[in-house]
Design a protein around this motif. Structure first.
Motif, PDB file in Angstrom:
ATOM      1  N   SER A 185      10.827  24.337 -57.505  1.00 23.22           N
ATOM      2  CA  SER A 185      10.279  24.768 -56.178  1.00 23.22           C
ATOM      3  C   SER A 185       9.349  24.194 -55.637  1.00 23.22           C
ATOM      4  CB  SER A 185      10.115  26.233 -56.562  1.00 23.22           C
ATOM      5  OG  SER A 185       8.930  26.280 -57.351  1.00 23.22           O
ATOM      6  N   GLY A 186       8.496  23.415 -56.375  1.00 19.69           N
ATOM      7  CA  GLY A 186       7.389  22.780 -55.724  1.00 19.69           C
ATOM      8  C   GLY A 186       6.037  23.337 -56.049  1.00 19.69           C
ATOM      9  N   LEU A 187       6.237  24.601 -56.462  1.00 21.03           N
ATOM     10  CA  LEU A 187       5.032  25.499 -56.861  1.00 21.03           C
ATOM     11  C   LEU A 187       3.842  25.553 -55.710  1.00 21.03           C
ATOM     12  CD1 LEU A 187       4.647  24.682 -60.751  1.00 21.03           C
ATOM     13  CD2 LEU A 187       6.018  26.332 -59.680  1.00 21.03           C
ATOM     14  N   GLY A 188       4.321  25.243 -54.482  1.00 19.81           N
ATOM     15  CA  GLY A 188       3.318  25.437 -53.499  1.00 19.81           C
ATOM     16  C   GLY A 188       2.289  24.126 -53.676  1.00 19.81           C
ATOM     17  N   ALA A 189       2.609  23.152 -54.287  1.00 15.09           N
ATOM     18  CA  ALA A 189       1.664  22.086 -54.448  1.00 15.09           C
ATOM     19  C   ALA A 189       1.433  21.201 -53.099  1.00 15.09           C
ATOM     20  CB  ALA A 189       2.286  20.843 -55.031  1.00 15.09           C
ATOM     21  N   ASN A 190       0.433  20.472 -52.849  1.00 10.40           N
ATOM     22  CA  ASN A 190      -0.142  19.794 -51.816  1.00 10.40           C
ATOM     23  C   ASN A 190       0.496  18.467 -51.605  1.00 10.40           C
ATOM     24  OD1 ASN A 190      -2.803  21.342 -52.375  1.00 10.40           O
ATOM     25  ND2 ASN A 190      -1.891  21.863 -50.493  1.00 10.40           N
ATOM     26  N   ALA A 191       0.632  17.951 -50.372  1.00 12.25           N
ATOM     27  CA  ALA A 191       1.372  16.611 -50.264  1.00 12.25           C
ATOM     28  C   ALA A 191       0.562  15.885 -49.047  1.00 12.25           C
ATOM     29  CB  ALA A 191       2.684  16.607 -50.183  1.00 12.25           C
ATOM     30  N   LEU A 192       0.414  14.541 -49.061  1.00 12.90           N
ATOM     31  CA  LEU A 192      -0.104  13.852 -48.042  1.00 12.90           C
ATOM     32  C   LEU A 192       0.577  14.125 -46.679  1.00 12.90           C
ATOM     33  CD1 LEU A 192      -0.636  10.272 -49.978  1.00 12.90           C
ATOM     34  CD2 LEU A 192      -2.182  12.250 -49.636  1.00 12.90           C
ATOM     35  N   TYR A 193      -0.046  13.920 -45.611  1.00 17.61           N
ATOM     36  CA  TYR A 193       0.250  14.326 -44.252  1.00 17.61           C
ATOM     37  C   TYR A 193       0.872  12.831 -43.852  1.00 17.61           C
ATOM     38  CZ  TYR A 193       0.693  15.013 -39.064  1.00 17.61           C
ATOM     39  OH  TYR A 193       0.924  14.961 -37.982  1.00 17.61           O
ATOM     40  N   ASN A 194       2.324  12.852 -43.802  1.00 18.73           N
ATOM     41  CA  ASN A 194       3.016  11.569 -43.327  1.00 18.73           C
ATOM     42  C   ASN A 194       2.613  10.405 -44.342  1.00 18.73           C
ATOM     43  OD1 ASN A 194       4.427  12.811 -41.325  1.00 18.73           O
ATOM     44  ND2 ASN A 194       2.709  12.263 -39.628  1.00 18.73           N
ATOM     45  N   GLY A 195       2.418  10.856 -45.459  1.00 21.68           N
ATOM     46  CA  GLY A 195       1.932   9.466 -46.355  1.00 21.68           C
ATOM     47  C   GLY A 195       0.686   8.907 -46.349  1.00 21.68           C
ATOM     48  N   ASN A 196      -0.142   9.254 -45.293  1.00 26.47           N
ATOM     49  CA  ASN A 196      -1.140   8.857 -44.858  1.00 26.47           C
ATOM     50  C   ASN A 196      -2.425   9.306 -45.495  1.00 26.47           C
ATOM     51  OD1 ASN A 196      -3.748   8.241 -43.313  1.00 26.47           O
ATOM     52  ND2 ASN A 196      -2.440   7.622 -41.536  1.00 26.47           N
ATOM     53  N   ILE A 197      -3.159   8.499 -46.619  1.00 27.59           N
ATOM     54  CA  ILE A 197      -4.297   9.079 -47.452  1.00 27.59           C
ATOM     55  C   ILE A 197      -5.266   9.431 -46.630  1.00 27.59           C
ATOM     56  CG2 ILE A 197      -5.791   8.153 -49.218  1.00 27.59           C
ATOM     57  CD1 ILE A 197      -3.714   6.785 -50.458  1.00 27.59           C
ATOM     58  N   TRP A 198      -5.987   8.648 -45.696  1.00 29.49           N
ATOM     59  CA  TRP A 198      -7.068   8.555 -44.962  1.00 29.49           C
ATOM     60  C   TRP A 198      -7.098   9.846 -43.833  1.00 29.49           C
ATOM     61  CZ3 TRP A 198     -10.853   6.485 -47.243  1.00 29.49           C
ATOM     62  CH2 TRP A 198     -10.837   5.316 -47.963  1.00 29.49           C
ATOM     63  N   LEU A 199      -5.847   9.985 -43.488  1.00 33.97           N
ATOM     64  CA  LEU A 199      -5.743  11.224 -42.294  1.00 33.97           C
ATOM     65  C   LEU A 199      -5.787  12.383 -43.312  1.00 33.97           C
ATOM     66  CD1 LEU A 199      -5.619  11.989 -39.527  1.00 33.97           C
ATOM     67  CD2 LEU A 199      -2.941  11.757 -39.529  1.00 33.97           C
ATOM     68  N   SER A 200      -5.240  12.601 -44.455  1.00 37.29           N
ATOM     69  CA  SER A 200      -5.014  13.603 -45.053  1.00 37.29           C
ATOM     70  C   SER A 200      -6.388  13.990 -45.652  1.00 37.29           C
ATOM     71  CB  SER A 200      -4.230  13.404 -46.406  1.00 37.29           C
ATOM     72  OG  SER A 200      -2.798  13.034 -46.080  1.00 37.29           O
ATOM     73  N   LEU A 201      -7.129  12.918 -45.943  1.00 31.68           N
ATOM     74  CA  LEU A 201      -8.576  13.279 -46.560  1.00 31.68           C
ATOM     75  C   LEU A 201      -9.479  14.048 -45.271  1.00 31.68           C
ATOM     76  CD1 LEU A 201      -9.298   9.654 -48.392  1.00 31.68           C
ATOM     77  CD2 LEU A 201      -9.676  11.976 -49.397  1.00 31.68           C
ATOM     78  N   LEU A 202      -9.017  13.420 -44.126  1.00 34.33           N
ATOM     79  CA  LEU A 202      -9.996  13.900 -42.896  1.00 34.33           C
ATOM     80  C   LEU A 202      -9.482  15.250 -42.573  1.00 34.33           C
ATOM     81  CD1 LEU A 202     -12.080  13.411 -40.673  1.00 34.33           C
ATOM     82  CD2 LEU A 202      -9.889  12.728 -39.320  1.00 34.33           C
ATOM     83  N   ILE A 203      -8.249  15.500 -42.790  1.00 30.83           N
ATOM     84  CA  ILE A 203      -7.912  16.759 -42.277  1.00 30.83           C
ATOM     85  C   ILE A 203      -8.414  17.771 -43.568  1.00 30.83           C
ATOM     86  CG2 ILE A 203      -5.871  18.534 -42.670  1.00 30.83           C
ATOM     87  CD1 ILE A 203      -4.245  16.034 -41.524  1.00 30.83           C
ATOM     88  N   GLU A 204      -8.515  17.665 -44.788  1.00 27.21           N
ATOM     89  CA  GLU A 204      -8.890  18.690 -45.814  1.00 27.21           C
ATOM     90  C   GLU A 204     -10.385  18.775 -45.832  1.00 27.21           C
ATOM     91  OE1 GLU A 204      -7.363  20.565 -48.082  1.00 27.21           O
ATOM     92  OE2 GLU A 204      -5.680  20.092 -47.398  1.00 27.21           O
ATOM     93  N   VAL A 205     -11.088  17.222 -45.395  1.00 23.99           N
ATOM     94  CA  VAL A 205     -12.569  17.768 -45.259  1.00 23.99           C
ATOM     95  C   VAL A 205     -12.875  18.679 -44.186  1.00 23.99           C
ATOM     96  CG1 VAL A 205     -14.542  16.388 -44.394  1.00 23.99           C
ATOM     97  CG2 VAL A 205     -13.379  15.529 -46.330  1.00 23.99           C
ATOM     98  N   ILE A 206     -12.373  18.507 -43.031  1.00 25.59           N
ATOM     99  CA  ILE A 206     -12.685  19.346 -41.786  1.00 25.59           C
ATOM    100  C   ILE A 206     -11.987  20.936 -42.262  1.00 25.59           C
ATOM    101  CG2 ILE A 206     -12.022  19.987 -39.501  1.00 25.59           C
ATOM    102  CD1 ILE A 206     -11.618  16.930 -39.085  1.00 25.59           C
ATOM    103  N   LEU A 207     -10.941  21.189 -42.659  1.00 23.48           N
ATOM    104  CA  LEU A 207     -10.401  22.559 -43.160  1.00 23.48           C
ATOM    105  C   LEU A 207     -11.428  23.018 -44.170  1.00 23.48           C
ATOM    106  CD1 LEU A 207      -6.530  21.996 -43.581  1.00 23.48           C
ATOM    107  CD2 LEU A 207      -7.689  22.925 -41.553  1.00 23.48           C
TER     108      LEU A 207
END
Length: 221
Positions: A109-131
């Motif tokens: 089911s995936g257990l609600g695990a997180n995933a990178l946004y479009n496989g982009n590490i840096w953008l995912s980091l930025l999104i999570e820092v801001i949130l």
């Protein structure tokens, strides 16, 4: 308050967060196109915080999130010893919650695990820092005055709902290294290999929020 009781409260709170909120994500899905499921998942995370804040808040402060705990450490509201104890309890609770959830819905089911946004590490980091920054800043603000105690849990829960409403489409919204660890550990594969993003970014966001709030509060004084 006895240290063990505080750590147990953090264990229980994080267990409930993963079981109910990540469980909702696993059951109803997080696709923006699905609308209802998307909002249900966002609400589930917020409602768990409300429930736990009024259940264990007077015992441990209901951090149930290492990003919150590190902000409280920097703000001088948590000792280093308690910080370590809280984080261990949070990771243990999240892992236990994911384990029980896996029994209910299976790891596929995936257990609600997180995933990178479009496989982009840096953008995912930025999104999570801001949130995380926005979420933790709200926590620091509403808990800064004792007279806010009656409504703090609601404000914090709604703030978590807010960041999920934006963030689910991108990374699934972590803002919590413990919440991400339990599902990633059991799902494995890509969820586990990119977990470091959801460990590092929320901690950075929490630290930044603590530093910014300390600066703003000192200017006000």
């Amino acid at each position: 308050m006895n240290a063990f009781k505080k750590y147990l409260a953090e264990f229980i709170g994080t267990f409930v967060l993963v079981l109910f909120a990540c469980g909702t994500a696993a059951v109803v899905g997080c696709s923006a196109e699905a609308g209802t499921g998307y909002l249900l998942t966002a609400l589930a995370f917020g409602l768990v915080i409300v429930a736990m804040a009024y259940s264990i808040g007077n015992i441990s402060g209901c951090h149930i999130n290492p990003a919150v705990s590190i902000a409280m450490l920097i703000s001088g509201k948590l000792s280093l010893a308690d910080f370590v104890g809280y984080v261990i309890a949070q990771f243990a609770g999240a892992t236990a919650g994911a384990g029980v959830l896996a029994l209910f819905v299976g790891v596929e089911s995936g257990l609600g695990a997180n995933a990178l946004y479009n496989g982009n590490i840096w953008l995912s980091l930025l999104i999570e820092v801001i949130l995380t920054f926005v979420f933790v800043l709200a926590i620091l603000g509403v808990t800064s005055k004792t007279e806010n105690g009656a409504v703090a849990g609601i404000v914090i829960g709604l703030s978590l709902t807010l960041v999920h409403i934006l963030g689910i489409s991108f990374t699934g919204t972590s803002v919590n290294p413990a919440r991400s660890f339990g599902p990633a550990l059991l799902v494995g594969g890509e969820a586990l290999s990119c977990y470091w993003v959801f460990l590092a970014a929320p901690l950075v966001g929490g630290v930044l929020a603590a530093l910014v709030y300390k600066f703003l509060a000192s200017e006000k004084e």
